[in-house]
Design an enzyme around this catalytic site. Sequence first.
Site, PDB file in Angstrom:
ATOM      1  N   GLY A  11       0.819  -1.219   0.000  1.00 40.22           N
ATOM      2  CA  GLY A  11       0.000   0.000   0.000  1.00 40.22           C
ATOM      3  C   GLY A  11       0.847   1.261   0.000  1.00 40.22           C
ATOM      4  O   GLY A  11       0.468   2.275   0.575  1.00 40.22           O
ATOM      5  N   ARG A  13       1.407   3.503  -2.071  1.00 45.03           N
ATOM      6  CA  ARG A  13       0.932   4.718  -2.744  1.00 45.03           C
ATOM      7  C   ARG A  13      -0.153   5.439  -1.960  1.00 45.03           C
ATOM      8  O   ARG A  13      -0.559   6.539  -2.311  1.00 45.03           O
ATOM      9  CB  ARG A  13       0.395   4.366  -4.125  1.00 45.03           C
ATOM     10  CG  ARG A  13       1.509   4.112  -5.107  1.00 45.03           C
ATOM     11  CD  ARG A  13       0.936   3.835  -6.454  1.00 45.03           C
ATOM     12  NE  ARG A  13       1.896   4.037  -7.514  1.00 45.03           N
ATOM     13  CZ  ARG A  13       1.653   3.755  -8.775  1.00 45.03           C
ATOM     14  NH1 ARG A  13       0.479   3.282  -9.142  1.00 45.03           N
ATOM     15  NH2 ARG A  13       2.571   3.958  -9.691  1.00 45.03           N
ATOM     16  N   GLY A  14      -0.647   4.819  -0.909  1.00 46.74           N
ATOM     17  CA  GLY A  14      -1.693   5.453  -0.100  1.00 46.74           C
ATOM     18  C   GLY A  14      -1.110   6.477   0.859  1.00 46.74           C
ATOM     19  O   GLY A  14       0.115   6.623   0.959  1.00 46.74           O
ATOM     20  N   GLY A  17       0.882   4.346   3.614  1.00 42.72           N
ATOM     21  CA  GLY A  17       2.044   3.637   3.069  1.00 42.72           C
ATOM     22  C   GLY A  17       3.125   4.587   2.580  1.00 42.72           C
ATOM     23  O   GLY A  17       4.324   4.351   2.803  1.00 42.72           O
ATOM     24  N   TYR A 137     -15.683  -3.352   6.836  1.00 45.45           N
ATOM     25  CA  TYR A 137     -14.266  -2.958   6.994  1.00 45.45           C
ATOM     26  C   TYR A 137     -13.730  -3.478   8.331  1.00 45.45           C
ATOM     27  O   TYR A 137     -12.643  -4.056   8.410  1.00 45.45           O
ATOM     28  CB  TYR A 137     -14.182  -1.434   6.934  1.00 45.45           C
ATOM     29  CG  TYR A 137     -12.799  -0.870   7.171  1.00 45.45           C
ATOM     30  CD1 TYR A 137     -11.895  -0.771   6.124  1.00 45.45           C
ATOM     31  CD2 TYR A 137     -12.416  -0.435   8.439  1.00 45.45           C
ATOM     32  CE1 TYR A 137     -10.620  -0.257   6.330  1.00 45.45           C
ATOM     33  CE2 TYR A 137     -11.153   0.074   8.659  1.00 45.45           C
ATOM     34  CZ  TYR A 137     -10.258   0.169   7.597  1.00 45.45           C
ATOM     35  OH  TYR A 137      -8.997   0.674   7.815  1.00 45.45           O
ATOM     36  N   HIS A 180     -13.293  12.308   4.950  1.00 50.83           N
ATOM     37  CA  HIS A 180     -13.390  12.561   6.387  1.00 50.83           C
ATOM     38  C   HIS A 180     -13.396  14.060   6.630  1.00 50.83           C
ATOM     39  O   HIS A 180     -13.101  14.852   5.742  1.00 50.83           O
ATOM     40  CB  HIS A 180     -12.228  11.892   7.118  1.00 50.83           C
ATOM     41  CG  HIS A 180     -12.380  10.407   7.175  1.00 50.83           C
ATOM     42  ND1 HIS A 180     -11.492   9.550   6.580  1.00 50.83           N
ATOM     43  CD2 HIS A 180     -13.332   9.624   7.747  1.00 50.83           C
ATOM     44  CE1 HIS A 180     -11.899   8.306   6.780  1.00 50.83           C
ATOM     45  NE2 HIS A 180     -13.002   8.326   7.484  1.00 50.83           N
TER      46      HIS A 180
HETATM   47  P1  GDP Z   1     -16.376  10.327  12.079  1.00 49.19           P
HETATM   48  O1  GDP Z   1     -15.206  10.918  12.839  1.00 49.19           O
HETATM   49  O2  GDP Z   1     -16.261   8.850  11.868  1.00 49.19           O
HETATM   50  O3  GDP Z   1     -17.697  10.723  12.645  1.00 49.19           O
HETATM   51  O4  GDP Z   1     -16.337  10.878  10.590  1.00 49.19           O
HETATM   52  P2  GDP Z   1     -15.853  12.243   9.946  1.00 49.19           P
HETATM   53  O5  GDP Z   1     -14.371  12.312   9.850  1.00 49.19           O
HETATM   54  O6  GDP Z   1     -16.610  12.313   8.649  1.00 49.19           O
HETATM   55  O7  GDP Z   1     -16.286  13.428  10.950  1.00 49.19           O
HETATM   56  C1  GDP Z   1     -17.606  13.698  11.135  1.00 49.19           C
HETATM   57  C2  GDP Z   1     -17.842  14.873  12.077  1.00 49.19           C
HETATM   58  O8  GDP Z   1     -17.494  16.107  11.452  1.00 49.19           O
HETATM   59  C3  GDP Z   1     -19.321  14.945  12.367  1.00 49.19           C
HETATM   60  O9  GDP Z   1     -19.518  15.525  13.645  1.00 49.19           O
HETATM   61  C4  GDP Z   1     -19.810  15.886  11.285  1.00 49.19           C
HETATM   62  O10 GDP Z   1     -21.050  16.485  11.614  1.00 49.19           O
HETATM   63  C5  GDP Z   1     -18.667  16.894  11.257  1.00 49.19           C
HETATM   64  N1  GDP Z   1     -18.576  17.628   9.980  1.00 49.19           N
HETATM   65  C6  GDP Z   1     -18.764  18.961   9.816  1.00 49.19           C
HETATM   66  N2  GDP Z   1     -18.651  19.304   8.535  1.00 49.19           N
HETATM   67  C7  GDP Z   1     -18.337  18.179   7.853  1.00 49.19           C
HETATM   68  C8  GDP Z   1     -18.080  17.914   6.479  1.00 49.19           C
HETATM   69  O11 GDP Z   1     -18.119  18.787   5.618  1.00 49.19           O
HETATM   70  N3  GDP Z   1     -17.774  16.626   6.155  1.00 49.19           N
HETATM   71  C9  GDP Z   1     -17.708  15.626   7.095  1.00 49.19           C
HETATM   72  N4  GDP Z   1     -17.369  14.378   6.714  1.00 49.19           N
HETATM   73  N5  GDP Z   1     -17.969  15.857   8.401  1.00 49.19           N
HETATM   74  C10 GDP Z   1     -18.287  17.103   8.772  1.00 49.19           C
END
Ligand code: GDP
Length: 318
Positions: A11, A13-14, A17, A137, A180
């Site tokens: 992995g 290239r990720g 990795g 996953y 994320h």
């Molecule tokens: P988690 O940590 O597994 O919940 O996943 P995330 O990395 O997607 O983070 C989510 C948190 O960030 C939640 O509280 C969302 O409401 C908040 N959040 C705010 N704005 C965003 C956005 O634009 N994208 C994502 N993915 N999350 C957001």
Amino acid sequence: MNKTDKIYVAGHRGMVGSAICRALAKNGYGNVVTRTHRELDLLDPLSVREFYADEKPDVAVIAAARVGGIGANSAANAQFLYENELIALNTVWGAAEAGVKRLLFLGSTCIYPRMAPQPIPESAMLTGPLEKTNEGYALAKISGLKLCEFLRRERGLVYHSLMPTNLYGPGDNYDIVHGHVLPTLIRKFETARVNGEPLVHLWGSGSPLREFLHVDDLAAACLFVLGLENPPDLVNVGSGREVTIRQLAEMVREVTGCKAQIDWDRSKPDGTPRKLCDTRLIRSLGWEPKIRLEEGLRRTVDEYRAEVAGGTARLSCG
Ligand code: GDP
């Protein structure tokens, strides 16, 4: 692990990795073996066995996986289970069959039970039901780390796992829908700055707490545990620092130099109110993170700009 050891990084290239390869090079490990997806299909057990038999690495680091945010995972649990299960079993079992003496398997703190105590200790593994949205996953990753544990016990191979918290850094996935929160925020604020937009729309209330670790800190932790003669089967890696999503958003806004106001879209989910891993074990062994979130964010925003300018930024999943 010796400087002359032949080290296979699966992995490479990720985001993870490639950070591990940078750390190995920086620390004088010059004998690193990699294969692109096209050169070696990790879903195919025979090809993987052949690869190990040809290369005979001394050490293997398994950072290959199909990854994605909550959107990608919940829409394709079957595929996440199938691919990650095969990658885990083929790379770990193949290494054992070829006599690879040392192996580090990368897990994730998102595979602990949904209702694990906070901060999450390593002992919480398999103590309760998993989070449904990424169950495929999680099951695959749990198979991988259990296989390492069994091989260690039954064959004396030092195969062990690291459980990183939310990571960020160069080469991250900047997909707006599936990404994320941290890379998504960088993209949203940067886009608003460039286009002079007055508002940035973020999800939820901004109150949930999250922990973030720069991927170069994770890579340093990988080298650290590989240097231990008798590492724990499972060890968490995190920054130990929590910020609210609102604090994170303010930090990203400042680092990008964006002047837009934030609109919190409360129709979107907050997710779990708190997600922090217990890092007492790795700290007690002598490791600690070095990159503060403020500094890591500055570096990542610079790298994101360079990735966009160079056409290499990953702006969509797939
Ligand atoms: P988690 O940590 O597994 O919940 O996943 P995330 O990395 O997607 O983070 C989510 C948190 O960030 C939640 O509280 C969302 O409401 C908040 N959040 C705010 N704005 C965003 C956005 O634009 N994208 C994502 N993915 N999350 C957001």
